[in-house]
Design a protein around this motif. Sequence first.
Motif, PDB file in Angstrom:
ATOM      1  N   GLN B 143       0.683  -1.144  -0.121  1.00 60.14           N
ATOM      2  CA  GLN B 143      -0.043   0.061  -0.085  1.00 60.14           C
ATOM      3  C   GLN B 143       0.749   1.235  -0.102  1.00 60.14           C
ATOM      4  O   GLN B 143       0.252   2.359   0.145  1.00 60.14           O
ATOM      5  CB  GLN B 143      -0.831   0.035   1.275  1.00 60.14           C
ATOM      6  CG  GLN B 143      -1.941  -1.215   1.142  1.00 60.14           C
ATOM      7  CD  GLN B 143      -3.141  -0.747   2.283  1.00 60.14           C
ATOM      8  OE1 GLN B 143      -3.704   0.126   2.230  1.00 60.14           O
ATOM      9  NE2 GLN B 143      -3.218  -1.808   3.276  1.00 60.14           N
ATOM     10  N   LEU B 174       1.451  11.578   7.126  1.00 56.63           N
ATOM     11  CA  LEU B 174      -0.071  11.534   6.637  1.00 56.63           C
ATOM     12  C   LEU B 174      -0.976  12.327   7.519  1.00 56.63           C
ATOM     13  O   LEU B 174      -1.818  12.055   8.307  1.00 56.63           O
ATOM     14  CB  LEU B 174      -0.573  10.177   6.661  1.00 56.63           C
ATOM     15  CG  LEU B 174      -0.524   9.486   5.172  1.00 56.63           C
ATOM     16  CD1 LEU B 174      -1.152   8.205   5.118  1.00 56.63           C
ATOM     17  CD2 LEU B 174      -1.075  10.375   4.197  1.00 56.63           C
ATOM     18  N   VAL B 175      -0.602  13.777   7.542  1.00 60.18           N
ATOM     19  CA  VAL B 175      -1.359  14.866   8.247  1.00 60.18           C
ATOM     20  C   VAL B 175      -2.721  14.812   7.652  1.00 60.18           C
ATOM     21  O   VAL B 175      -2.921  14.297   6.712  1.00 60.18           O
ATOM     22  CB  VAL B 175      -0.675  16.133   8.269  1.00 60.18           C
ATOM     23  CG1 VAL B 175       0.884  16.048   8.918  1.00 60.18           C
ATOM     24  CG2 VAL B 175      -0.431  16.694   6.888  1.00 60.18           C
ATOM     25  N   PRO B 176      -3.535  15.511   8.466  1.00 58.92           N
ATOM     26  CA  PRO B 176      -5.303  15.215   7.931  1.00 58.92           C
ATOM     27  C   PRO B 176      -5.390  15.808   6.557  1.00 58.92           C
ATOM     28  O   PRO B 176      -5.994  15.113   5.933  1.00 58.92           O
ATOM     29  CB  PRO B 176      -5.731  16.407   8.998  1.00 58.92           C
ATOM     30  CG  PRO B 176      -5.033  16.136  10.070  1.00 58.92           C
ATOM     31  CD  PRO B 176      -3.421  15.937   9.789  1.00 58.92           C
ATOM     32  N   TYR B 177      -4.749  16.810   6.379  1.00 54.82           N
ATOM     33  CA  TYR B 177      -4.874  17.350   5.072  1.00 54.82           C
ATOM     34  C   TYR B 177      -4.352  16.498   3.846  1.00 54.82           C
ATOM     35  O   TYR B 177      -5.087  16.289   2.774  1.00 54.82           O
ATOM     36  CB  TYR B 177      -4.409  18.857   4.420  1.00 54.82           C
ATOM     37  CG  TYR B 177      -4.652  19.543   3.415  1.00 54.82           C
ATOM     38  CD1 TYR B 177      -5.871  20.012   3.204  1.00 54.82           C
ATOM     39  CD2 TYR B 177      -3.946  19.457   2.186  1.00 54.82           C
ATOM     40  CE1 TYR B 177      -6.506  20.625   2.062  1.00 54.82           C
ATOM     41  CE2 TYR B 177      -4.250  19.942   1.113  1.00 54.82           C
ATOM     42  CZ  TYR B 177      -5.504  20.441   0.948  1.00 54.82           C
ATOM     43  OH  TYR B 177      -5.916  21.173  -0.179  1.00 54.82           O
ATOM     44  N   LEU B 178      -3.374  16.032   3.932  1.00 52.84           N
ATOM     45  CA  LEU B 178      -2.899  14.958   2.831  1.00 52.84           C
ATOM     46  C   LEU B 178      -3.591  13.713   2.752  1.00 52.84           C
ATOM     47  O   LEU B 178      -3.853  12.968   2.037  1.00 52.84           O
ATOM     48  CB  LEU B 178      -1.364  14.591   3.004  1.00 52.84           C
ATOM     49  CG  LEU B 178      -0.382  16.028   3.253  1.00 52.84           C
ATOM     50  CD1 LEU B 178       1.076  15.634   3.537  1.00 52.84           C
ATOM     51  CD2 LEU B 178      -0.381  16.586   1.822  1.00 52.84           C
ATOM     52  N   ARG B 179      -3.893  13.119   4.132  1.00 55.14           N
ATOM     53  CA  ARG B 179      -4.929  12.051   3.980  1.00 55.14           C
ATOM     54  C   ARG B 179      -6.277  12.491   3.456  1.00 55.14           C
ATOM     55  O   ARG B 179      -6.751  11.273   2.704  1.00 55.14           O
ATOM     56  CB  ARG B 179      -5.117  11.425   5.663  1.00 55.14           C
ATOM     57  CG  ARG B 179      -5.806  10.077   5.694  1.00 55.14           C
ATOM     58  CD  ARG B 179      -4.989   9.168   4.966  1.00 55.14           C
ATOM     59  NE  ARG B 179      -5.641   7.799   4.855  1.00 55.14           N
ATOM     60  CZ  ARG B 179      -5.420   6.842   4.057  1.00 55.14           C
ATOM     61  NH1 ARG B 179      -4.987   7.224   2.743  1.00 55.14           N
ATOM     62  NH2 ARG B 179      -6.291   5.593   4.168  1.00 55.14           N
ATOM     63  N   ALA B 180      -6.766  13.601   3.721  1.00 55.72           N
ATOM     64  CA  ALA B 180      -7.905  13.991   3.206  1.00 55.72           C
ATOM     65  C   ALA B 180      -7.919  14.106   1.578  1.00 55.72           C
ATOM     66  O   ALA B 180      -9.035  13.372   0.965  1.00 55.72           O
ATOM     67  CB  ALA B 180      -8.220  15.452   3.445  1.00 55.72           C
ATOM     68  N   LEU B 183      -8.300  10.614   0.650  1.00 56.29           N
ATOM     69  CA  LEU B 183      -9.657   9.913   0.611  1.00 56.29           C
ATOM     70  C   LEU B 183     -10.616  10.385  -0.118  1.00 56.29           C
ATOM     71  O   LEU B 183     -11.818   9.682  -0.613  1.00 56.29           O
ATOM     72  CB  LEU B 183      -9.961   9.952   2.221  1.00 56.29           C
ATOM     73  CG  LEU B 183      -9.266   9.236   3.308  1.00 56.29           C
ATOM     74  CD1 LEU B 183      -9.588   9.814   4.662  1.00 56.29           C
ATOM     75  CD2 LEU B 183      -9.642   7.825   3.185  1.00 56.29           C
ATOM     76  N   LEU B 184     -10.418  11.629  -0.592  1.00 63.04           N
ATOM     77  CA  LEU B 184     -11.518  12.369  -1.506  1.00 63.04           C
ATOM     78  C   LEU B 184     -10.891  12.114  -2.958  1.00 63.04           C
ATOM     79  O   LEU B 184     -10.016  12.875  -3.337  1.00 63.04           O
ATOM     80  CB  LEU B 184     -11.690  13.735  -1.429  1.00 63.04           C
ATOM     81  CG  LEU B 184     -11.992  14.125  -0.101  1.00 63.04           C
ATOM     82  CD1 LEU B 184     -12.312  15.638   0.202  1.00 63.04           C
ATOM     83  CD2 LEU B 184     -13.451  13.513  -0.036  1.00 63.04           C
ATOM     84  N   GLN B 189     -14.246  17.064  -5.721  1.00 64.58           N
ATOM     85  CA  GLN B 189     -14.282  17.091  -4.314  1.00 64.58           C
ATOM     86  C   GLN B 189     -12.767  17.626  -3.795  1.00 64.58           C
ATOM     87  O   GLN B 189     -12.823  18.411  -2.757  1.00 64.58           O
ATOM     88  CB  GLN B 189     -14.274  15.621  -3.687  1.00 64.58           C
ATOM     89  CG  GLN B 189     -15.768  15.063  -4.010  1.00 64.58           C
ATOM     90  CD  GLN B 189     -15.615  13.422  -3.270  1.00 64.58           C
ATOM     91  OE1 GLN B 189     -14.844  13.070  -3.202  1.00 64.58           O
ATOM     92  NE2 GLN B 189     -16.726  13.420  -2.516  1.00 64.58           N
ATOM     93  N   LEU B 192     -12.758  21.388  -3.912  1.00 62.36           N
ATOM     94  CA  LEU B 192     -13.572  21.943  -2.830  1.00 62.36           C
ATOM     95  C   LEU B 192     -12.702  21.888  -1.700  1.00 62.36           C
ATOM     96  O   LEU B 192     -12.665  22.816  -0.573  1.00 62.36           O
ATOM     97  CB  LEU B 192     -15.079  21.371  -2.542  1.00 62.36           C
ATOM     98  CG  LEU B 192     -15.893  21.400  -3.763  1.00 62.36           C
ATOM     99  CD1 LEU B 192     -17.059  20.507  -3.728  1.00 62.36           C
ATOM    100  CD2 LEU B 192     -16.616  22.817  -3.691  1.00 62.36           C
ATOM    101  N   LEU B 193     -12.055  20.678  -1.467  1.00 62.47           N
ATOM    102  CA  LEU B 193     -11.094  20.579   0.009  1.00 62.47           C
ATOM    103  C   LEU B 193      -9.922  21.699  -0.185  1.00 62.47           C
ATOM    104  O   LEU B 193      -9.842  22.370   0.645  1.00 62.47           O
ATOM    105  CB  LEU B 193     -10.475  19.380  -0.106  1.00 62.47           C
ATOM    106  CG  LEU B 193      -9.568  19.233   0.875  1.00 62.47           C
ATOM    107  CD1 LEU B 193     -10.090  18.806   2.026  1.00 62.47           C
ATOM    108  CD2 LEU B 193      -8.621  17.870   0.409  1.00 62.47           C
ATOM    109  N   GLU B 194      -9.451  22.005  -1.339  1.00 62.27           N
ATOM    110  CA  GLU B 194      -8.346  22.799  -1.599  1.00 62.27           C
ATOM    111  C   GLU B 194      -8.981  24.364  -0.899  1.00 62.27           C
ATOM    112  O   GLU B 194      -8.110  25.023  -0.679  1.00 62.27           O
ATOM    113  CB  GLU B 194      -7.977  22.833  -2.925  1.00 62.27           C
ATOM    114  CG  GLU B 194      -6.480  23.444  -3.135  1.00 62.27           C
ATOM    115  CD  GLU B 194      -6.407  23.511  -4.565  1.00 62.27           C
ATOM    116  OE1 GLU B 194      -5.505  24.350  -5.135  1.00 62.27           O
ATOM    117  OE2 GLU B 194      -6.678  22.544  -5.302  1.00 62.27           O
TER     118      GLU B 194
END
Lengths: 178, 203
Positions: B143, B174-180, B183-184, B189, B192-194
Amino acid sequence: MDFLDLLREKAFLGREFLTWLWFKSDVSGGRIEIPGGKVVEVTYLDRMTLDLAEAETPQSVTLKGEHSELREGLAALREGKKIEEARLSLRSSDNEFTTVIKSTWLSFGSFRTPPILPAQELGEDESAEATFLEKAALVEEGMELVDTLFRYFLELRISDTWEASELPALRRWIASET
Amino acid sequence: MGFISRSVSMMRYRVKGEIEGAFWEAVDDGVRKYTFRSVDGPGDEVGIGWTSIEDFTDTEFRGASYVRGNYVALGLRVDTVRVPPRILEMHVKQEMKKRLAETGRQRLSSSQRRELKEYVKESLKKSTLPSIQVFDLVWDTSQGLAYFASLSIKARERVEDLFKRSFGLTFIPLVPYLRAEELLTDSSQRRLLENLTPCSMVP
């Protein structure tokens, strides 16, 4: 954007996630239904740190204790603080995981998986490998639960539903004294 | 506590980059090239490198023992010495007196004092017992993910550096933004996240 800028400017995402997750867990009696049918049981345990990210000087408050003490965190949320780290348990099917999630790094302190059953009838090397692989599978299962909840939050957060109903409900919950 | 313990503190990393040539051969080369060994030079670190995840004194990896299915399981061992400050001060004073007596001078310049302190510290390091730390690293090669069993900034810097040197691959926390972003998967999407900005949750 370089990594340090990203860490600073996008840190709000993890803090909003942990704060939203507390709300979601509290109003659903700990059973969060993910679209698609999955249910994850989430309980905020005995430790939580909240802070004010935008403040020039750090203003953080740490709460320790059981459910009633943690509810004092609502007062901190009313001051604009958000959750920086919290100890919580996650459960889906039979397996329960507990950890301290730190929102800035999305790191996992004291991550506990269910116990590994001793591998019998195997040689020493095979047993070590079997134990390792079982542990790795449990860690992945726990991470998958976090990711499932985080994905649910993200999909809400970028949708129109966030402003229309989710955020107003979250604010009403923060305003509640119960 | 290690990866296999009931309770473990850990960071998740995305492993970025490509290994050229045969994958498992390159992994084996990297592990063996940066197996735990003593290092010389200034600073507190006197030894660093990979060991068996079960036994920090085992650096032989017989039968590629670090391979567990699709995972690479390693211990990162870091030996450091810290000369007790008062012991260092005592030896520096003794050495300074000796040098002043030999040269007949009244005092040493600040750069000479600094050099003397470094010299004394390096010689005392050899007679000070090291402190040994071991941090588990589990690399899920299927992975491109890795779990590192420490939240300490210093330990993380060390593993990020050693992993890069060993395998030519980069660890991205893998901080929240990079994981986000991962995941999106849909590009709309992610746009929008950016553009998301913090929201006020105050009632």
